[in-house]
Design a protein around this motif. Sequence first.
Motif, PDB file in Angstrom:
ATOM      1  N   GLN A  33       2.292  16.616  -3.305  1.00 59.55           N
ATOM      2  CA  GLN A  33       0.928  16.154  -3.076  1.00 59.55           C
ATOM      3  C   GLN A  33       0.161  15.973  -4.377  1.00 59.55           C
ATOM      4  N   CYS A  64      -3.870   2.136  -6.551  1.00 63.30           N
ATOM      5  CA  CYS A  64      -5.005   1.477  -5.896  1.00 63.30           C
ATOM      6  C   CYS A  64      -5.897   0.775  -6.909  1.00 63.30           C
ATOM      7  N   ARG A  78       1.219  10.186   3.549  1.00 71.97           N
ATOM      8  CA  ARG A  78       2.134  10.448   4.660  1.00 71.97           C
ATOM      9  C   ARG A  78       3.483   9.798   4.388  1.00 71.97           C
ATOM     10  N   SER A  89      -1.300   7.589  -6.352  1.00 71.24           N
ATOM     11  CA  SER A  89      -1.892   6.674  -5.377  1.00 71.24           C
ATOM     12  C   SER A  89      -3.178   6.067  -5.907  1.00 71.24           C
ATOM     13  N   GLN A  90      -3.966   6.858  -6.623  1.00 75.97           N
ATOM     14  CA  GLN A  90      -5.220   6.350  -7.162  1.00 75.97           C
ATOM     15  C   GLN A  90      -4.982   5.327  -8.267  1.00 75.97           C
ATOM     16  N   ASP A 137       0.820  -1.209   0.000  1.00 76.14           N
ATOM     17  CA  ASP A 137       0.000   0.000   0.000  1.00 76.14           C
ATOM     18  C   ASP A 137       0.856   1.262   0.000  1.00 76.14           C
ATOM     19  N   CYS A 138       2.155   1.093   0.008  1.00 76.71           N
ATOM     20  CA  CYS A 138       3.085   2.219   0.016  1.00 76.71           C
ATOM     21  C   CYS A 138       3.910   2.235  -1.272  1.00 76.71           C
ATOM     22  N   ASP A 178       2.688   6.434   2.159  1.00 78.28           N
ATOM     23  CA  ASP A 178       1.543   5.534   2.277  1.00 78.28           C
ATOM     24  C   ASP A 178       0.366   6.055   1.464  1.00 78.28           C
ATOM     25  N   ARG A 179      -0.744   5.331   1.515  1.00 77.04           N
ATOM     26  CA  ARG A 179      -1.913   5.638   0.690  1.00 77.04           C
ATOM     27  C   ARG A 179      -2.507   7.005   1.005  1.00 77.04           C
ATOM     28  N   GLU A 180      -2.320   7.475   2.235  1.00 76.56           N
ATOM     29  CA  GLU A 180      -2.854   8.780   2.628  1.00 76.56           C
ATOM     30  C   GLU A 180      -1.884   9.925   2.339  1.00 76.56           C
ATOM     31  N   ASP A 183      -6.219  16.436  -5.572  1.00 72.07           N
ATOM     32  CA  ASP A 183      -6.907  15.609  -4.592  1.00 72.07           C
ATOM     33  C   ASP A 183      -7.217  14.238  -5.179  1.00 72.07           C
ATOM     34  N   ALA A 184      -7.751  13.379  -4.319  1.00 73.44           N
ATOM     35  CA  ALA A 184      -8.013  11.998  -4.724  1.00 73.44           C
ATOM     36  C   ALA A 184      -9.033  11.917  -5.845  1.00 73.44           C
TER      37      ALA A 184
END
Length: 269
Positions: free
Chosen positions: A108, A119, A98, A115-116, A71-72, A94-96, A171-172
Amino acid sequence: MSEPAVPAPPPPPPVPVGRLRLAEPPEHTSAAEARSHRKQRLAAALRLFGRMGFEDGVSGHITVRDPEFTDCCWVNPFGVPFGHVTAGDLLLVDREGRVREGRRHVNQAAFAVHSQVHCARPDVVAVAHCHTTYGRAFAALGEPLEPLTQEACAFYEDHALLDQWTGVAVDAGDGARIATALGPHKAVILRNHGLLAVGDSVDAAAWWLLQLERACEIQLAAKAAGKPVPVEHRNAVAAREQLGSDLAAWHNYQPLYARITRDEPDLLS
């Protein structure tokens, strides 16, 4: 009286195929070994992208999934030039978003996209996204790539177009739209934005981004010169089957990796 011609000696016998070297993607015996390998490949890809002029301020990033903490992802740190990045500079995020390992901030906007994609695509190991010159010019047209060369055929029916732009991806939700547009393909053209490519290794993702940029350049040049003739469907599909696998991309990338690591061995540290 002339001397009789001396017959030429026979050539050396063929070397047995089993004695010929052919590089293959490595197999690792531990997560630590795999992690070190992926980080070195990531640092090398960033150095190559820097050489090729793919860097534009703080835009552009490559991520690679951690082999143990899946997940990282490892990613280049915010504000560090591609040409300066070493394997030791990379961040584990990580996924959030961080930072779990490293001493710098993460981009960011990069994380919102990458990240998306990671995932949505568990098969993807690496994601490459840059604001390249020809990629952005082509993306401004809002059209897909055509099979104008055998290299472009690697993307035939295996790339997508995100035909909208809603602002800087921060953003996500923005990342999710990109991941949805990408779908099962190896690349996506982001209208008014740039290019994104994925692969089952850093090598493959980097190669696809490089090839997509070149295909955009060639299509722009061909259409500016006249009316290009695309490869017809059957032959484009056949070429994609030969050239479009991540393994083919890995093999094509190896000369680039060998060159950058010989020229700039500090990147491995």
